[in-house]
Design an enzyme around this catalytic site. Sequence first.
Site, short mmCIF file in Angstrom:
data_model
loop_
_atom_site.label_atom_id
_atom_site.label_comp_id
_atom_site.label_asym_id
_atom_site.label_seq_id
_atom_site.Cartn_x
_atom_site.Cartn_y
_atom_site.Cartn_z
CB CYS A 1 -0.91 -0.04 1.20
SG CYS A 1 -0.64 1.18 2.47
CD GLU B 1 1.17 -0.40 -3.24
OE1 GLU B 1 2.29 -0.50 -2.77
OE2 GLU B 1 0.64 0.68 -3.47
#
Lengths: 289, 793
Positions: free
Chosen positions: B369, B738
Amino acid sequence: MYPSRFAYESPKTLKDAIGLLDAAGGDAKILAGGQSLVPMLKLRFAFPDQLVDINNIPDLDYITFDADGTLRIGALVRHEHLEKSAEIAKRQPTIAAAAPLVADPIVRTRGTFVGSVCHADPQGDWAATMIALGGYIVAQGPKGKRKIDMKDFVLGPYANALAFNEIAVEAVIPAPKGVARGGYLKLERRVGDFATASVAVALDMQGETVVGAGFALAGVGGKTIDANDAASALIGKKLTEETIAECAALVAAKAEPRTDHRGSSEYKRHIVATFVKRILTANSTQKAA
Amino acid sequence: MKLDEVKIGGMGASRKRVEDNRFIRGKGNYVDDIVLPGMLHMEILRSPVAHARIKSIDTSAAWDMPGVRLVLTGEMMAARNLAWMPTLSYDTAAVLATDKVRFQGQEVCAVIADDPYIAKDACGKIVVDYEILPPIVNPVQAAAADAIQIRDDKAGQVGNKIFDWEIGDKARTDKAFEDADLVSKIELHYPRTHPSPMETCGSIADYDRATGKLTFYVTSQAPHIVRAAVAMVAELPEQNIRVISPDIGGGFGNKVPIYSGYVIAILASILTEKPVKWIEDKTGNLVSTGFGRDVYLKGEMALRKDGKILGVRMNTISDHGAFFADAQPSKFKIGLMHSAFAAYDIPTAHMFATGYYTNKAPGGVAYRCSFRVTEAMFFQERMVQAAADDLGMDQAEFRRVNFVKDEQHPHRTAFGFLTDSGQYEKCLDIGLEAINYKNFEAERAEAAKRGRLLGIGISTMTEPLGAGNSREYDILGIKMFDSAELRIHMSGKAILRTGSRGQGTGHETTWAQIVAHELGIPADDILVEEGDTDTAPFGMGTYASRSTPVAGAAIAMVARKIRAKARKIAAHLLEVSEEDIEWELGRFYVRGNESRGVTIQDCAMAAYSNMPDGMEPGLENTAYYDPPNLTWPFACYIAKVEIDPETGVWDVLQFVAVDDCGVRINPMIVEGQIMGGLTEAYAMANMQYQTYDEEGNIIGGNYMDFLLPTAWETPGFELYEVVTPCPHHPIGAKGVGECATVGGPAAFVNAVVNALKHKGVRNIDMPMMPNRVYEALTTGKDIYGMPPVRSGN
Ligand SMILES: Cc1cc2nc3c(=O)[nH]c(=O)nc-3n(C[C@H](O)[C@H](O)[C@H](O)COP(=O)(O)OP(=O)(O)OC[C@H]3O[C@@H](n4cnc5c(N)ncnc54)[C@H](O)[C@@H]3O)c2cc1C
């Protein structure tokens, strides 16, 4: 993996293996499938001076039913072997139900039934199954063989009744008087997980009447839990909503769960009762053979 | 005979991954595969307790063991000014503990020996006398007035608070709440998890005193940053440091930071004048290296009756562990948390963030992330669902009302980001159609008859990927650009090097496809090399889905520079002026006479054998790319779940993923990224976390407690695509690595909570283990997962 230093022996006969154990005077460990022992070595929770590998001893890998229906499982029978055995599927429903729930497919190709019972992990599936089935272990030591009843075999977490110089050579499950029924249910967080709670139910049925019953639990106490007393709710009776409910309550009362990150003690006890009900209900709707 | 772009492995080709040739044959070359002559082995002794003062350390028995070369303690590190090191968040972190241990698993001593067995044995001989201190395992304990101070090493530190930070327009937001018809509130915890790559962290430090050169093999997502950091910390001249990041067995953000083990191994190599290998074990990786998440939210939304969001308030409290070591390159204390609500058209928002020290492992890495974007999107989508429920409005409709419309782009978000493209409603519609949303209530009623509870959960989000742009993002002052160097050999084959670092993510495959797209050179003719700072151009590495947005752009740009030079060569070969040259994939030709042309390969040969007068020979170039903005992929994930009300066990009946990551270079790799990401999302939602008990013992320090889902339980995922090209990226691509991990969790949680809505349940914290679901179901209460937990059976 960097375990502490140990010697490794790979005897070719039971006699040699027992001799090695005896000579080591308690500082040796038997290596069967290695699926519990090797992780313990890796983590250095176990640091034996010597490993006695029994995998090269012939004639320990068998699943047989005697003429009277007694089931014998040799010390080198892997979980996978039980999972895939057509005979087990047909004749021993509790083991058949448990086998695919033990560990994961990779571990099942190596780990042994007898090794698992010996390991006596409170969350282990086979010790519970053996207790429910009223089985016994055949132990062999320098002085020969002896039987150890399952109710006397598991002494506590990771502790069994074998002497340091004894090998469990066989697990034996007595023949049912009628037809063996039962099941195994396990609550796990993912495949390969140990039980949050699991329930082994073994039924011996003549027609629709229960003539024998055994119950044991894993994951819900400091050791494998013997709940065979609950059989009183069923013996001589049929599986009805009432007898099932009574029995489930008795089994659940035997659980000694602790609240932890897998759930509260009440939750785990509830799961035990639910699983007992589910297994018994499934068996009640099956047509008697 | 026009070239077929897909056939040459260009853009849009689902080309098989070239790196898999070695990976699936077990022929990868990871740090632990490297063996150097005379190499020593290092093992770290870790703290068994969470918080304690070190009264004494006795290493004599370890020193006495045959084969032990060096035993290092914090005191010895301190003598060389290396007991502490700077973190990427401008804090300090202990390399080896000197005064106190501050989390279970902290590095206390290191043994360097002839083999790893001896090193481990010797660790067992070290006696450390600890005076146990009360542990702090959550921010509430950390903030208590009588809380023991964890960071008593820091001058000026008051209590356990690390920062207060805010962003947005408070006055305007307060006003929006005054004017609201309804205020929706929700409180929850995004639990701590861990990237847990298959390969743990590890390195070999090889210092050669004769040449003064340090070669450092390390499994790093950002080898150039490692070189810069080593130069700083170890005070070695940069030209004498060579960092080699060989094949990486997974990174997921875990392999961005500099860890204690690296610093110790380098010092050990300098002291012993031997190569020193340190390979972390699995537990070491789980208990001490960069974790992800561990953030609490108080979210509030001001709503108008018709469903319009008038304003948003977010109050976050983050648990950073013993050292503030978030690996993130922004000037924002809580990363890009304020990217929340970027897909929604909200007039005003305000965020207040507080960070605390606790006696837990430090790190706060961006686990798959971009720096807290996962938390941001999860919080956003949980708030959205709660708001829709509070309004009594359909959750899909509520999103539709509040989405930023396609034509509003570029759109400035309430927190100040600029989103530039997207077709949010279109993605939502595809998802709803695929899951047969219209029919869901009928399905739910049908399942209820069977005693089963059905739920449906939506998660829609646009997230900022691809740090950075150099105005706003830097690491230790180094700006977030990236680079590519392309050399075309005379045969028309090529080698491409970039400053990014693949980690099982397919760079060796996709990068060649970008070159193929730009130059018409078949992808199979292009070798891609990364990870060696002596050969690769300087770059900031791979994380935050930044490789395609930044390095990928640099690759397109360097290929274009090459093409520009090749055009001059083509003009020379074709004996026309450059203006009369046209380009088609792989070939220049004379305008108006298509058959008269030369291939890019012809030009390559000529660059070495027949260049025009006055032209520099050769055909190679370098490009550095500083992106004008982040890229903004969009995703719509919808989960349909069924709950067994007697046990709380839930199953995924269907999962639909609609991803818009712009132009897809290699659709197969994109789909692989989405599948992998969704699997990780499912893991967090269902089973996975790292929690702590009252004593500060970590629950989740091994793979029997920290659960990774297997193929067995992972549900199937149905994938759909929408393509909205990124307006500023040279090939229109956006990050994708992500999206699914970021957006996925909320779909699962929203689905389970949706199934329990009728009981009044508004939240179950992840992981939604059966016991939590059962408790919510039977009590009608929300489940809050703040540690400590009771451990052990
Ligand atoms: C990832 C993973 C998941 C697992 N999940 C489960 C699970 O869900 N349920 C479950 O029940 N088990 C599980 N296990 C344990 C697995 O079933 C083991 O195979 C089993 O517990 C031990 O059998 P083994 O043959 O591998 O024994 P070993 O590991 O070789 O030995 C275990 C212990 O028993 C002793 N021993 C072994 N054989 C004998 C013998 N014949 N006589 C005397 N002593 C003996 C050994 O000395 C040792 O102390 C899991 C294991 C792993 C690695």
